[in-house]
Scaffold this motif. Structure first.
Motif, PDB file in Angstrom:
ATOM      1  N   THR A 414      34.154  17.908 -14.766  1.00  0.00           N
ATOM      2  CA  THR A 414      33.622  19.246 -15.016  1.00  0.00           C
ATOM      3  C   THR A 414      32.177  19.356 -14.577  1.00  0.00           C
ATOM      4  N   VAL A 415      31.400  18.292 -14.748  1.00  0.00           N
ATOM      5  CA  VAL A 415      29.993  18.296 -14.329  1.00  0.00           C
ATOM      6  C   VAL A 415      29.868  18.688 -12.860  1.00  0.00           C
ATOM      7  N   ASP A 416      30.820  18.281 -12.039  1.00  0.00           N
ATOM      8  CA  ASP A 416      30.745  18.564 -10.609  1.00  0.00           C
ATOM      9  C   ASP A 416      30.708  20.055 -10.295  1.00  0.00           C
ATOM     10  N   TYR A 417      31.112  20.892 -11.248  1.00  0.00           N
ATOM     11  CA  TYR A 417      31.172  22.338 -11.012  1.00  0.00           C
ATOM     12  C   TYR A 417      30.016  23.080 -11.689  1.00  0.00           C
ATOM     13  N   ALA A 418      29.074  22.349 -12.253  1.00  0.00           N
ATOM     14  CA  ALA A 418      27.990  22.961 -13.004  1.00  0.00           C
ATOM     15  C   ALA A 418      26.878  23.438 -12.083  1.00  0.00           C
ATOM     16  N   ASP A 419      26.181  24.470 -12.526  1.00  0.00           N
ATOM     17  CA  ASP A 419      24.942  24.891 -11.876  1.00  0.00           C
ATOM     18  C   ASP A 419      23.750  24.160 -12.483  1.00  0.00           C
ATOM     19  N   ILE A 420      23.798  23.964 -13.786  1.00  0.00           N
ATOM     20  CA  ILE A 420      22.784  23.189 -14.501  1.00  0.00           C
ATOM     21  C   ILE A 420      23.497  22.166 -15.372  1.00  0.00           C
ATOM     22  N   VAL A 421      23.022  20.925 -15.349  1.00  0.00           N
ATOM     23  CA  VAL A 421      23.561  19.854 -16.180  1.00  0.00           C
ATOM     24  C   VAL A 421      22.460  19.400 -17.131  1.00  0.00           C
ATOM     25  N   LEU A 422      22.804  19.303 -18.421  1.00  0.00           N
ATOM     26  CA  LEU A 422      21.837  18.886 -19.433  1.00  0.00           C
ATOM     27  C   LEU A 422      22.316  17.590 -20.083  1.00  0.00           C
ATOM     28  N   PRO A 423      21.443  16.572 -20.156  1.00  0.00           N
ATOM     29  CA  PRO A 423      21.862  15.279 -20.719  1.00  0.00           C
ATOM     30  C   PRO A 423      21.890  15.309 -22.246  1.00  0.00           C
ATOM     31  N   SER A 424      22.952  14.777 -22.816  1.00  0.00           N
ATOM     32  CA  SER A 424      23.147  14.805 -24.267  1.00  0.00           C
ATOM     33  C   SER A 424      22.993  13.419 -24.869  1.00  0.00           C
ATOM     34  N   THR A 425      22.501  13.393 -26.083  1.00  0.00           N
ATOM     35  CA  THR A 425      22.429  12.138 -26.822  1.00  0.00           C
ATOM     36  C   THR A 425      23.827  11.656 -27.198  1.00  0.00           C
ATOM     37  N   MET A 426      23.912  10.380 -27.503  1.00  0.00           N
ATOM     38  CA  MET A 426      25.138   9.793 -28.035  1.00  0.00           C
ATOM     39  C   MET A 426      24.935   9.478 -29.518  1.00  0.00           C
ATOM     40  N   GLN A 427      25.986   9.074 -30.194  1.00  0.00           N
ATOM     41  CA  GLN A 427      26.006   9.073 -31.646  1.00  0.00           C
ATOM     42  C   GLN A 427      24.952   8.182 -32.281  1.00  0.00           C
ATOM     43  N   THR A 428      24.580   7.093 -31.641  1.00  0.00           N
ATOM     44  CA  THR A 428      23.561   6.208 -32.212  1.00  0.00           C
ATOM     45  C   THR A 428      22.151   6.776 -32.065  1.00  0.00           C
ATOM     46  N   GLU A 429      22.031   7.929 -31.381  1.00  0.00           N
ATOM     47  CA  GLU A 429      20.708   8.462 -31.043  1.00  0.00           C
ATOM     48  C   GLU A 429      20.354   9.755 -31.786  1.00  0.00           C
ATOM     49  N   HIS A 430      21.213  10.257 -32.643  1.00  0.00           N
ATOM     50  CA  HIS A 430      20.919  11.519 -33.324  1.00  0.00           C
ATOM     51  C   HIS A 430      21.480  11.528 -34.748  1.00  0.00           C
ATOM     52  N   LEU A 431      21.033  12.505 -35.508  1.00  0.00           N
ATOM     53  CA  LEU A 431      21.495  12.698 -36.878  1.00  0.00           C
ATOM     54  C   LEU A 431      22.744  13.557 -36.871  1.00  0.00           C
ATOM     55  N   ASP A 432      23.731  13.188 -37.711  1.00  0.00           N
ATOM     56  CA  ASP A 432      24.913  14.019 -37.850  1.00  0.00           C
ATOM     57  C   ASP A 432      25.580  13.743 -39.192  1.00  0.00           C
ATOM     58  N   VAL A 433      26.487  14.627 -39.551  1.00  0.00           N
ATOM     59  CA  VAL A 433      27.349  14.471 -40.709  1.00  0.00           C
ATOM     60  C   VAL A 433      28.777  14.430 -40.193  1.00  0.00           C
ATOM     61  N   ASN A 434      29.519  13.424 -40.577  1.00  0.00           N
ATOM     62  CA  ASN A 434      30.873  13.229 -40.047  1.00  0.00           C
ATOM     63  C   ASN A 434      31.851  12.909 -41.167  1.00  0.00           C
ATOM     64  N   ASP A 435      33.078  13.356 -40.977  1.00  0.00           N
ATOM     65  CA  ASP A 435      34.163  12.899 -41.836  1.00  0.00           C
ATOM     66  C   ASP A 435      35.312  12.512 -40.914  1.00  0.00           C
ATOM     67  N   GLY A 436      36.506  12.502 -41.401  1.00  0.00           N
ATOM     68  CA  GLY A 436      37.681  12.273 -40.573  1.00  0.00           C
ATOM     69  C   GLY A 436      38.771  13.195 -41.060  1.00  0.00           C
TER      70      GLY A 436
END
Length: 700
Positions: A414-436
């Motif tokens: 999908t990135v190949d079709y973007a006009d602008i690409v923004l880099p995202s953090t991965m789970q060890t790099e940000h705060l979140d709340v998770n369940d399952g």
């Protein structure tokens, strides 16, 4: 050295609790939390190498702007200020000319976080302020969720941990050893205690190999099989009449429906021998408690909602909903109730907006409704690889008048079709709340390390876009921690910061002991709500295309999860790619012989929508008339540049506009043979080669 509590964010019922060891600012070890009752110290084969994935050479680390044609994957590096200024100008221009509904925020299940991901609809306050179209997340579970809720008022069924108390376990269209393996330890313990385990699946999966019995019905015939089993229960007079009288409505009408499906008829509909249906029905009639595990894959067909509605009705006939270890388990979602309204901020939406079904991406991009979709913001999703009707999705993404932003961690198709690409953090790099959605625990994911490069969290990205738009609504600028505290409350946030996780239901939880969350307060075999929605008020069987003969496309193709990928996540990780191999199709020996196919051949799998190439495996692990593959392969890494979704249909299921990935008919023909030299050549050709090859950057 420090250990930091966190949690897996991925689209899996297990939602594991994990611990990250950090030394000198670097994450050096990742392990499942041994103190967590469900995770119990184990992660899966996919996530065990997550830290390596975070450090991968092809990780996206900087904002990019397209410099080539759409689809070429040619970009130049730009600053965050340039990126957010461009996005702000383009989105505001689209809103001013076409209205806010011409903007489509397309979010997927790449993260199920309550702060950064899908559970909390990250970014919703911004889309509400802009009046953007509402994104309907329909690809995964909606049909089954709605179907189950017509019966019990919710899809949140039995506590999966109570499978340890089951005497009969039905694994209905689910393969937990590949997709959510932690529940299986409870089932194995029950099996050791004498429980009988039945796998109901057209494919003899890893899990089916561990079961006591494997039944292989035609794909999409599950509701018919359930009706046949209940017919046997009624024949034997084994229905729980007291439970039915006290806790259900509509039994007489449902009984009439059941009696229309004797085992002989069900044998014709399912392709199973009548004697096996009868024997299975007798076991169901005489074994308490019976627990049914049914997950998302088995409802991705034209009758998927009806099938889940039926499976949630079975314990109403047998009375199993009243026992630990009895009932049905599709999901646990809905039992954890945080302050979601406080973070969604739907009060910021000035007027109602239209909803766009993510499964209908190609239709919406190509049909140009009023207003047409003029801006597409894709995050935590890879529709080029994951959406049905791949050819038409590509056509839609190729539109030059479509401004496309993709927020990503890796250079997906999908990135190949973007006009602008923004880099995202991965789970060890940000705060979140998770369940399952397969257990009863809530987790706080603490950031363990600093983000790589210039990657930003999802919410920080939206904060910067809002700032570039000069929008001053405070909700658009709330920090990640402020959002988490709003969601949880300060006391629970502080508790989870210290402990990492908490169970939010009692031990050995049995649902519906105080009634059902339905209009009647009882289990509804007859549903007025279903009737009001234009559906049959009584559970029944809705045939799928996969169950109907088709001379031109005689094989039913199903493509469940790979053991090594999670949707398309990890499908660029070299060690997992090597373990998964390229696309493969498994045929029954009789189907292979009729086509002159042998193990090692390369096959062309095709229908009117498209085709893909796959290696052939001939085995009796699939039933006749069925061909099995797996989903998730990146197009840029496979022969022919297409995966299984080149053949799948952009068509709605019976309830909720759900996807019909497993309601697919194809034909297969030989396209060549594979020898060792060919395999080595293909491995070299299609292996990931680093970021500068996958996303071509032009130096500035």
């Amino acid at each position: 050295m420090a250990d930091v509590f966190g949690a897996c964010p991925l689209d899996c019922p297990d939602g594991c609790s994990w611990v990250v060891t950090v030394e000198d600012g670097k994450a050096t070890r990742l392990r499942g939390n041994r103190d967590h009752p469900y995770t119990a110290g184990a992660l899966c084969a996919k996530v065990n190498g997550y830290l390596e994935h975070v450090q991968a050479d092809d990780r996206l680390l900087y904002p990019l702007r397209r410099v080539g044609a759409k689809g070429e994957g040619k970009f130049e590096r730009i600053s965050w200020d340039e990126a957010t200024k461009t996005i702000a100008e383009r989105l505001l221009a689209v809103r001013d000319e076409f209205g806010g509904e011409a903007i489509w925020p397309f979010q997927g299940t790449g993260s199920l976080g309550w702060v950064q991901g899908l559970e909390g609809s990250a970014g919703r306050p911004l889309w509400n302020v802009l009046g953007a179209s509402r994104h309907e997340m329909t690809a995964c579970s909606v049909a089954g969720r709605i179907g189950a809720s017509y019966t019990t008022g919710t899809a949140a069924g039995m506590d999966p941990e109570t499978f340890v108390d089951s005497k009969l376990i039905l694994l209905w269209g689910t393969n937990p050893l590949t997709s959510g393996h932690h529940v299986f330890k409870f089932m194995r313990e029950a099996q050791k205690r004498g429980a009988y385990v039945v796998s109901i699946d057209p494919i003899k999966t890893r899990t089916a190999e561990r079961a006591d019995e494997w039944l292989a019905p035609l794909p999409g015939s599950d509701a018919a099989l359930a009706l046949g089993l209940l017919h046997v229960v009624l024949e034997l007079g084994a229905e729980d009449r007291e439970y039915i009288a006290q806790n259900t409505v509509g039994f007489d009408e449902f009984k009439d429906r059941i009696l229309q499906f004797p085992p002989a008829r069900v044998a014709e509909l399912t392709g199973l021998p009548e004697e096996r249906i009868r024997a299975f029905g007798e076991r169901l009639a005489t074994t308490r408690p019976t627990g049914i595990r049914c997950t998302q894959g088995m409802q991705r067909h034209a009758g998927g909602g009806a099938a889940l509605r039926m499976l949630y009705a079975i314990p109403g006939i047998t009375g199993d909903w009243q026992y630990p270890g009895g009932g049905a388990s599709y999901s646990t979602s809905g039992r954890f109730t945080p302050n979601l309204d406080g973070i969604l901020r739907d009060d910021l939406l000035e007027t109602p907006v239209r909803s766009l079904n993510m499964v209908r991406l190609a239709d919406e991009l190509l049909n140009q409704d009023d207003p047409p979709v003029k801006a597409l913001v894709v995050y935590q999703a890879n529709p080029m690889g994951s959406n049905p009707d791949q050819r038409r999705v590509r056509e839609g993404l190729m539109r030059e008048d479509l401004f496309t932003v993709v927020m990503e961690q890796f250079p997906t198709d999908t990135v190949d079709y973007a006009d602008i690409v923004l880099p995202s953090t991965m789970q060890t790099e940000h705060l979140d709340v998770n369940d399952g959605y397969g257990h009863s625990y809530i987790h706080l994911n603490r950031p363990a390390v600093a983000p790589r490069g210039e990657a930003l969290s999802t919410l920080e990205t939206f904060r910067r876009i809002a700032k570039a738009m000069d929008l001053h609504e405070p909700a658009l600028h709330a920090s990640d921690e402020e959002v988490a505290r709003t969601l949880l409350g300060d006391d629970l946030f502080e508790e989870l910061w210290e402990t990492g996780w908490k169970r939010y239901l009692p031990e050995r939880f049995v649902p519906f002991t105080d009634g059902f969350p339905t209009p009647s307060g009882k289990l509804e075999f007859y549903s007025e709500r279903a009737a009001e929605d234009g559906l049959d008020p009584i559970p029944g069987y809705t045939p799928s295309q996969a169950t109907r003969p088709d001379d031109d496309h005689p094989l039913a193709l199903i493509a469940p999860a790979s053991h090594w990928f999670l949707n398309t996540i990890f499908a660029n990780k070299p060690d997992l790619m090597a373990k998964a191999g390229g696309p493969r199709v498994t045929l029954h020996p009789s189907d292979a012989a009729a086509r002159g196919l042998e193990t090692g051949d390369v096959a062309r799998v095709f229908n009117a929508r498209g085709e893909f190439l796959a290696d052939v495996l001939v085995a009796d692990s699939v039933r006749e008339g069925v061909v099995a593959s797996t989903k998730g392969h990146w197009l840029k890494h496979v022969r022919g540049g297409a995966n299984v979704n080149a053949t799948t249909d952009e068509r709605d299921s019976d309830m909720g506009g759900g996807a019909v990935y497993h309601d697919n008919r194809v034909e297969i023909e030989r396209a060549g043979s594979v020898n060792q030299d060919d395999q080595q050549r293909d491995q070299a050709r299609f292996a990931p080669r680093g970021r500068t090859a996958a996303v071509q950057l032009r130096a500035r």
